[in-house]
Write a protein that holds these residues in place. Sequence first.
Motif, short mmCIF file in Angstrom:
data_model
loop_
_atom_site.label_atom_id
_atom_site.label_comp_id
_atom_site.label_asym_id
_atom_site.label_seq_id
_atom_site.Cartn_x
_atom_site.Cartn_y
_atom_site.Cartn_z
N ALA A 98 1.52 6.22 6.14
CA ALA A 98 2.21 5.17 5.38
C ALA A 98 3.43 5.75 4.67
CB ALA A 98 1.26 4.52 4.38
N LYS A 99 3.28 6.96 4.11
CA LYS A 99 4.41 7.58 3.41
C LYS A 99 5.54 7.88 4.38
CE LYS A 99 1.34 10.24 0.58
NZ LYS A 99 1.15 11.46 -0.21
N LYS A 100 5.16 8.24 5.63
CA LYS A 100 6.19 8.49 6.65
C LYS A 100 6.96 7.20 6.94
CE LYS A 100 5.51 12.85 7.96
NZ LYS A 100 4.10 13.23 7.85
N ASP B 187 -5.44 10.20 6.36
CA ASP B 187 -4.41 10.27 7.42
C ASP B 187 -3.53 9.03 7.43
OD1 ASP B 187 -5.35 12.71 8.24
OD2 ASP B 187 -6.33 11.98 10.07
N SER B 188 -4.15 7.88 7.23
CA SER B 188 -3.36 6.63 7.28
C SER B 188 -2.43 6.52 6.07
CB SER B 188 -4.28 5.41 7.39
OG SER B 188 -4.88 5.09 6.15
N ALA C 183 8.92 -5.59 3.90
CA ALA C 183 8.07 -4.77 4.77
C ALA C 183 6.77 -4.48 4.04
CB ALA C 183 8.78 -3.45 5.11
N LEU C 184 5.66 -4.73 4.71
CA LEU C 184 4.35 -4.38 4.20
C LEU C 184 3.92 -3.11 4.91
CD1 LEU C 184 2.61 -7.89 4.40
CD2 LEU C 184 3.93 -6.92 2.53
N VAL C 185 3.79 -2.01 4.18
CA VAL C 185 3.35 -0.75 4.76
C VAL C 185 1.86 -0.59 4.42
CG1 VAL C 185 3.67 1.74 4.83
CG2 VAL C 185 5.66 0.22 4.55
N VAL C 186 1.04 -0.63 5.46
CA VAL C 186 -0.40 -0.73 5.27
C VAL C 186 -1.10 0.60 5.55
CG1 VAL C 186 -2.48 -2.01 5.99
CG2 VAL C 186 -0.24 -3.15 6.05
N TYR C 187 -2.02 0.97 4.64
CA TYR C 187 -2.94 2.07 4.95
C TYR C 187 -4.36 1.61 4.68
CZ TYR C 187 -3.03 3.33 -0.10
OH TYR C 187 -3.17 3.34 -1.48
N ASP C 188 -5.29 2.44 5.10
CA ASP C 188 -6.72 2.17 4.99
C ASP C 188 -7.26 3.12 3.91
OD1 ASP C 188 -9.48 2.46 5.38
OD2 ASP C 188 -9.36 2.66 7.56
N GLY D 246 -5.17 0.59 13.38
CA GLY D 246 -6.50 0.37 12.81
C GLY D 246 -6.56 0.20 11.31
N THR D 247 -5.41 0.12 10.64
CA THR D 247 -5.42 -0.03 9.18
C THR D 247 -5.68 -1.48 8.75
OG1 THR D 247 -3.00 -0.20 9.22
CG2 THR D 247 -3.94 1.96 8.68
#
Length: 170
Positions: free
Chosen positions: A97-99, A92-93, A82-87, A16-17
């Motif tokens: 993302a850090k994980k 929480d997202s 790599a695109l690491v996406v958060y909202d 859902g991000t």
Amino acid sequence: GNKSIQAKLVLLGDMGTGKTSLVLRFVKGQFFDFQESTIGAAFFTQILSLNEATVKFDIWDTAGQERYHSLAPMYYRGAAAALVVYDISSMDSFVRAKKWVQELQRQGNPTLVMMLVANKADLETKREVATEEGERYAQENGLLFIETSAKTAQNVNELFYEIGNFFVRS
Ligand code: GTP
């Protein structure tokens, strides 16, 4: 003639991000308020013409749901970026993302270009993650950083141009 570069790119991040939405915005110029959750992964291609080169992106949009986590290495293995996406409206997202960044640092390839993508920047009134917090984490971990909105298209093309230019110069 012009240089031609092929780059495998993978999107990772919590469900859902907006991973699929970012790709659809970039590839098709579309956005859906009710985007279906990805099952497994989806594949897209897009060609970007830059001044000095043409970049062909092979894009793997992975599913964020936890039950698909074990599939992720199949998609990030051999990836150039790599695109690491958060909202930005979900702490929480950001934690998730850090994980992902930690997993990529442990198991990914050392030449992988990582970008932290703070999506849903249009949801300013619901913001839980300050811009500076994302920026600081990115800087400390040697990641590129950008704030985007797949909904308004803010910084979406810029994101892919930045990745493309990174490959042209390296
Ligand atoms: P999974 O496939 O489950 O991993 O999700 P995803 O990360 O691909 O997210 P998806 O693109 O399916 O978007 C999830 C929801 O967020 C959808 O309802 C989108 O319309 C919405 N969404 C995506 N990007 C944005 C954004 O930039 N702003 C806002 N307001 N909503 C967004």
